[in-house]
Design a protein around this motif. Structure first.
Motif, PDB file in Angstrom:
ATOM      1  N   ALA A 147      -9.548  -4.174  -3.415  1.00  0.00           N
ATOM      2  CA  ALA A 147      -8.996  -5.106  -2.438  1.00  0.00           C
ATOM      3  C   ALA A 147      -7.731  -4.554  -1.785  1.00  0.00           C
ATOM      4  O   ALA A 147      -7.323  -5.033  -0.741  1.00  0.00           O
ATOM      5  N   HIS A 148      -7.106  -3.583  -2.408  1.00  0.00           N
ATOM      6  CA  HIS A 148      -5.852  -3.043  -1.884  1.00  0.00           C
ATOM      7  C   HIS A 148      -6.110  -2.338  -0.565  1.00  0.00           C
ATOM      8  O   HIS A 148      -7.090  -1.615  -0.424  1.00  0.00           O
ATOM      9  N   HIS A 149      -5.194  -2.544   0.398  1.00  0.00           N
ATOM     10  CA  HIS A 149      -5.495  -2.047   1.736  1.00  0.00           C
ATOM     11  C   HIS A 149      -5.276  -0.553   1.889  1.00  0.00           C
ATOM     12  O   HIS A 149      -5.865   0.079   2.742  1.00  0.00           O
ATOM     13  N   SER A 150      -4.422   0.024   1.081  1.00  0.00           N
ATOM     14  CA  SER A 150      -4.175   1.456   1.283  1.00  0.00           C
ATOM     15  C   SER A 150      -4.269   2.244  -0.019  1.00  0.00           C
ATOM     16  O   SER A 150      -3.470   3.115  -0.280  1.00  0.00           O
ATOM     17  N   CYS A 151      -5.258   1.895  -0.820  1.00  0.00           N
ATOM     18  CA  CYS A 151      -5.403   2.621  -2.082  1.00  0.00           C
ATOM     19  C   CYS A 151      -6.076   3.956  -1.820  1.00  0.00           C
ATOM     20  O   CYS A 151      -7.128   4.018  -1.192  1.00  0.00           O
ATOM     21  N   PRO A 152      -5.470   5.073  -2.276  1.00  0.00           N
ATOM     22  CA  PRO A 152      -6.084   6.381  -2.029  1.00  0.00           C
ATOM     23  C   PRO A 152      -7.418   6.534  -2.767  1.00  0.00           C
ATOM     24  O   PRO A 152      -7.609   5.938  -3.832  1.00  0.00           O
ATOM     25  N   VAL A 153      -8.298   7.349  -2.178  1.00  0.00           N
ATOM     26  CA  VAL A 153      -9.651   7.485  -2.727  1.00  0.00           C
ATOM     27  C   VAL A 153      -9.614   8.124  -4.104  1.00  0.00           C
ATOM     28  O   VAL A 153     -10.408   7.779  -4.981  1.00  0.00           O
ATOM     29  N   ILE A 205      -1.679  -7.206  -7.889  1.00  0.00           N
ATOM     30  CA  ILE A 205      -2.124  -5.824  -7.694  1.00  0.00           C
ATOM     31  C   ILE A 205      -2.129  -5.498  -6.205  1.00  0.00           C
ATOM     32  O   ILE A 205      -1.768  -4.398  -5.799  1.00  0.00           O
ATOM     33  N   LYS A 206      -2.519  -6.468  -5.396  1.00  0.00           N
ATOM     34  CA  LYS A 206      -2.548  -6.223  -3.955  1.00  0.00           C
ATOM     35  C   LYS A 206      -1.141  -5.921  -3.435  1.00  0.00           C
ATOM     36  O   LYS A 206      -0.976  -5.203  -2.460  1.00  0.00           O
ATOM     37  N   ASN A 207      -0.130  -6.495  -4.069  1.00  0.00           N
ATOM     38  CA  ASN A 207       1.241  -6.284  -3.624  1.00  0.00           C
ATOM     39  C   ASN A 207       1.789  -4.915  -4.006  1.00  0.00           C
ATOM     40  O   ASN A 207       2.800  -4.496  -3.476  1.00  0.00           O
ATOM     41  N   CYS A 208       1.148  -4.275  -4.978  1.00  0.00           N
ATOM     42  CA  CYS A 208       1.714  -3.038  -5.515  1.00  0.00           C
ATOM     43  C   CYS A 208       1.726  -1.940  -4.455  1.00  0.00           C
ATOM     44  O   CYS A 208       0.844  -1.879  -3.601  1.00  0.00           O
ATOM     45  N   SER A 209       2.713  -1.056  -4.569  1.00  0.00           N
ATOM     46  CA  SER A 209       2.720   0.110  -3.705  1.00  0.00           C
ATOM     47  C   SER A 209       1.800   1.157  -4.325  1.00  0.00           C
ATOM     48  O   SER A 209       1.340   0.998  -5.458  1.00  0.00           O
ATOM     49  N   VAL A 210       1.552   2.225  -3.571  1.00  0.00           N
ATOM     50  CA  VAL A 210       0.605   3.240  -4.043  1.00  0.00           C
ATOM     51  C   VAL A 210       1.079   3.865  -5.349  1.00  0.00           C
ATOM     52  O   VAL A 210       0.299   4.071  -6.278  1.00  0.00           O
TER      53      VAL A 210
END
Lengths: 417, 536
Positions: A401-407, A306-311
């Motif tokens: 944990a995802h670094h750029s997950c939108p709110v 999941i962390k690897n996934c794009s937005v």
């Protein structure tokens, strides 16, 4: 250069001990009621008393069944050099009866310097085996059959097991059949005619206790003094190892690791990782090596995925989750797309159908989702039904944990279920 | 370093390059040798060429230093035994090339086989044995394999034999080296078997014995000199079966971060400043869609050309003002190209350009302006369209759509039905549509076919189209046999799929597999107004 050399040597030594743990386990096995002595006693008695026997070694995968057996066989081959021949079969390779008889014939021929015919039929091979059993019995020679992955031999008609065990009913033959299996109910898988010919001797292999594991660990990791390594280095190494093993933090790591699976092989694997992370500059094992090994072995693959996934891929995952909550569970790409269009209407992450389809395929590739039907190749991807392979909690954790997950995604995940 | 050395491209070429250089280690230019090459020696199992230093290796793969060091540590010093490794991570994260380059760096002999090219157990086994036995397929041996083996049991026997042979050879070489000079840079006596794309093996056999077999291979062989390396796209937890195995040691390759991607793209750029300003604009929005290196690089190539369009001189170092100018020129292209990201341009650049322009007008019906790029007879085209209609539309609507009075009147009739009922029906139909193409019997297909061919002629007459190249005969008998023939050829080309027979009717049912785009394209080529007949 000389110092570097003996550090390399030390690492090599420990690594070969880990990869071939026979020598270490042998030292461990001197108490009278351990599996080693029991097994050795059983086989020795059937060799000396010229009788037939059959034994099952049961225990979880990686608990050292085969290693102990190999140690016993090695000892026996030394003690009675001309009285034993060992035939090794594995259920993974020879679960088909035809193949198994062929392999037995081949190994018998190798052992007794006979010419093996590749063209021999099933009947030829089985008759050859029975004849050989008789001959060996007359010559007071014991044939030991080792059947690894014993449970796989019980698939099908069990002709191999039957003819082996049936041949052992006669007085003339002299053989020991040793089945090794991870299934504790392996003897229940036998057919009635086979089970009645089987002597129900079972040896259970249990994972070692924590104290034993720790002793084993120390045994493997310490360096012997009698080899060509310089003495002061060996002393220093062993002293450092002792203090490290006594450390509470070290015990915690080992404990945490063994809680998950405490078999011998599992422990060896961990030690291998730690030893390969050893710093060759100073040449000593440290607690840090074990910490890095622990973090590299103990991973959460789905969370990593999941962390690897794009937005965009996260969007699709959340869509699938929402559809699941709405109980539209057999969903395909089209329904996901519809949900996605509802959801992404106001945001900047609104992409075309082709792009979404590709992202959907990425998710399939990452195995975060999969097709529910195994066939259905006639349908194109958009129409095949899919399901999520992760739970809501995992997805939630992954989004956090995802670094750029939108709110907005967090919100969408929480609301409406 | 040229472009060939970037990770995503080396991936597929490394091994062939390796064998190309390894087969002729002394002189590649000598052409006579190529025709009659030297008999392969045991040294061909190493990568060949100049071994590279660890620093070079790490700088070659930006963002991968921790993984490289981890694998190097796990492989260990010379002659040290190793437990099996399991290298995993997403697509195009550099797994294969890093493993192979590390083996090159360490100068260790290895056998590489990919489960993509070796697509079944037998080919996999035979390819490994061929490499180990230094057997090369050529015209003299009739392109045959060194050993014929299908079963895992035979494979293990052959493999053990071949491996012990090779290892003994290494040991002998090592002794020779020891006696002659100091054995510093030897290849050691370890040999590594690399299995690439192991995730595909799971689909090979239904009884699933091959996966546990491969993972247990180390225990089955009982040779400490053999190191096994598995490379997979998927994580170890996707391999669980009820068989079980002792798990190999995992090495995880995460996807590239945005910074890593930037570093990779910046390699081998002639004008670094210009490219960096380009990346400032595109990298962030594209990373929201995908972070796969291969897809991004195909997407960026035409974009960069577009970005450079206003510039006369590509060597120029952009200042702030120029960057702003370039950006304002470039900005309109970004959002459209985000939706084009996965298209691989097979046409020339200008053509693609044209297509994009038409598409941006926002008329979805213009999507398929590109001509059909294969030939089909007119009859087959009609058949394809009618199959598409039969699959797409519910059978209940056939009467209203293909009534002799024509479609438009019926539409009006339908409007008169109560609004609510219509809506309800519409959502039901929508759901049906989302589930994919339906099946239909042959009779329905032929009926629709007859309708649309006649309608098409009417339509063409009305519109007074000149080039109506319909070579269809109105006589039924001739038509039918031809149509059935065409239908079977369409089935063979899997435009239409013959499904299982319906248990109630007992007749075979068909399903069309063509996408709407293709159907529209075909319809346009025969000037058939397909969109009129589509139920939406």
């Amino acid at each position: 250069m000389g110092r570097e050399n003996h550090k390399l040597k030390a690492v090599n030594l420990i690594r070969s001990k880990i990869c071939d743990p026979k020598s270490v386990l042998k030292l461990e096995s001197d108490s009278p009621d351990c599996n080693y002595s029991k097994l050795k006693f059983m086989i020795t008695s059937s060799i000396t008393e010229a009788c037939n026997n059959s034994i099952l070694l049961l225990g979880p995968r990686g608990s050292g069944k085969i290693v102990v057996l190999e140690i016993v066989l090695g000892d026996l081959l030394e003690e009675y050099p001309d009285m034993i021949s060992v035939i090794r079969l594995s259920g993974l390779l020879h679960c088909d009866d035809n193949c198994a008889f062929k392999e037995i014939a081949r190994q018998l021929c190798m052992e007794h310097q006979l010419v093996f015919s590749k063209m021999a039929s099933f009947d030829d091979n089985s008759q050859f085996m029975i004849a050989m059993l008789k001959e060996c019995g007359l010559a007071h020679k014991t044939i030991i059959f080792v059947l690894d992955e014993f449970d796989l031999f019980t698939q099908g008609k069990q002709r191999l097991l039957y003819s082996l065990l049936d041949a052992m009913q006669s007085v003339t033959s002299q053989a020991v059949v040793i089945g090794v299996s991870c299934r504790l109910d392996a003897d229940q898988l036998l057919e009635k005619r086979v089970r009645s010919r089987f002597s129900h001797r079972k040896l259970l292999f249990l994972p070692p206790s924590f104290e034993n594991s720790q002793r084993l660990l120390e045994h493997i990791l310490s360096l012997p003094t009698d080899l060509s390594l310089p003495n002061e280095y060996v002393d220093e190494f062993n002293r450092k190892l002792k203090t490290m093993v006594a450390d509470k933090r070290f015990k915690d790591i080992i404990n945490k690791y063994l809680n998950y699976d405490s078999t011998v092989n599992h422990l060896l694997r961990f030690m291998f990782c730690a030893v390969s992370h050893m710093d060759l500059e100073n040449g000593f094992l440290s607690l840090k090596n074990f910490e890095t090994a622990f973090s590299s072995i103990q991973r959460h693959p789905k969370l990593d995925c999941i962390k690897n996934c794009s937005v965009l891929e996260l969007y699709i995952l959340v869509c699938l989750k929402r559809l699941e909550v709405k109980e539209q569970t057999p969903c395909n790409f089209n329904s996901v797309m519809k949900e996605y269009q509802n959801m992404s209407g106001q945001t900047s992450d609104k992409y075309g159908r082709n792009v979404c389809l590709r992202a959907f395929e990425h998710l399939l590739q990452r195995e975060l989702i999969c097709f529910t039907d195994s066939r259905g190749h006639s349908y194109s991807v958009e129409y095949r039904q899919v399901k999520l392979l992760i739970s809501a909690a995992e997805l939630q954790q992954g989004l956090k944990a995802h670094h750029s997950c939108p709110v907005t995604l967090h919100k969408r995940m929480d609301h409406e279920g | 370093m040229d472009k060939e050395e970037t990770p995503q491209i080396t991936r597929r070429t490394t091994r062939s390059l390796a064998s190309a250089t390894a087969l002729n280690p002394d002189n590649v230019a000598e052409t006579t040798r190529v025709i009659n090459p030297d008999p392969p020696t045991i040294n061909d199992l190493v990568f060949g060429g100049e071994p590279i230093s660890l620093d070079d290796l790490i700088s070659k793969f930006p963002g991968r230093s921790s993984q490289i060091l981890e694998i190097v540590h796990l492989l260990g010093p010379l002659n040290s035994p190793m437990l099996p490794l399991f290298v995993y991570g997403g697509a195009s994260t550099g797994k294969t090339s890093i493993v192979l380059q590390i083996l090159r760096h360490l100068n260790r002999p290895f056998v590489y086989s990919s489960c993509v090219t070796c697509y079944n157990p037998r080919i996999l086994f035979e390819s490994i044995l061929n490499q180990l036995l230094l057997h090369r397929k050529n015209a003299e041996n009739g392109y045959s394999n060194a050993k014929r083996c299908e079963r895992p049991s035979d494979f293990v026997n052959f493999l053990r034999e071949a491996l012990t042979n090779v290892i003994n050879n290494f040991k002998r070489n090592l002794e020779k080296l020891n006696s002659s000079e100091l054995a510093g840079q030897g290849t050691g006596n370890m040999i590594y078997l690399v299995f690439d794309n192991v995730q595909l093996v799971r689909a090979w056999d239904k009884s699933s014995t091959i996966v546990p077999f491969l993972f247990n291979l180390y225990d089955l062989l009982k040779l400490p000199e053999v190191g096994l390396i598995f490379i997979s796209n998927t994580s170890p937890d996707t391999f669980y079966s009820n068989m079980g195995y002792v798990e190999p040691i995992p090495v995880y390759f995460p996807d590239y971060k945005e910074d890593d991607l930037r570093q990779i793209f910046m390699r081998n750029q002639p004008n670094r400043k210009l490219y960096s300003s380009f990346l400032d604009v595109v990298l962030r929005p594209f990373c929201r869609i995908t972070r796969q290196m291969d897809e991004l690089s195909t997407a960026f190539k035409p974009l960069f050309e577009k970005y450079c369009e206003p510039l006369n001189d590509l060597e120029v170092v952009p200042n702030e003002d120029m960057k702003r100018r370039l950006f304002s020129h470039f900005q309109p292209h970004i959002s459209s190209s985000l939706n084009e990201i996965f298209k691989i341009p097979s046409l020339t650049y200008s053509e693609v350009n044209d297509n994009k322009d038409t598409k941006r007008k926002g008329n979805p019906k213009n999507l398929g302006l590109i001509e059909l790029d294969f030939h089909m007879s007119t009859c087959a085209k009609y058949l394809l369209v009618s199959a598409f209609l039969a699959s797409r539309n519910p059978a209940t609507l056939d009467a209203s759509l293909f009534d002799s009075r024509g479609g438009s009147d019926n539409r009006k009739c339908k409007r008169k039905a109560s609004e609510k009922a219509r809506e309800k029906k519409e959502t039901a139909e929508q759901e049906l549509l989302m589930k994919g193409p339906g099946t239909f019997p042959l009779e329905r297909l032929l009926a629709i076919f007859q309708c649309i061919t006649s309608v098409a002629e009417d339509y063409i007459d009305e519109e007074e189209e000149r080039n109506c190249g319909l070579g269809l005969q109105e006589e039924d008998g001739g038509l039918m046999s031809d149509v059935l023939l065409q239908l079977s050829s369409l089935c063979n080309a899997s435009f239409i799929i013959k499904g299982a027979s319906c248990p109630l009717e007992g007749s075979t049912r068909y399903r069309s597999t063509v996408s709407e785009d293709l159907a529209l394209k075909v319809a346009r080529s025969i000037k058939f107004p397909l969109s009129k007949y589509l139920y939406r």
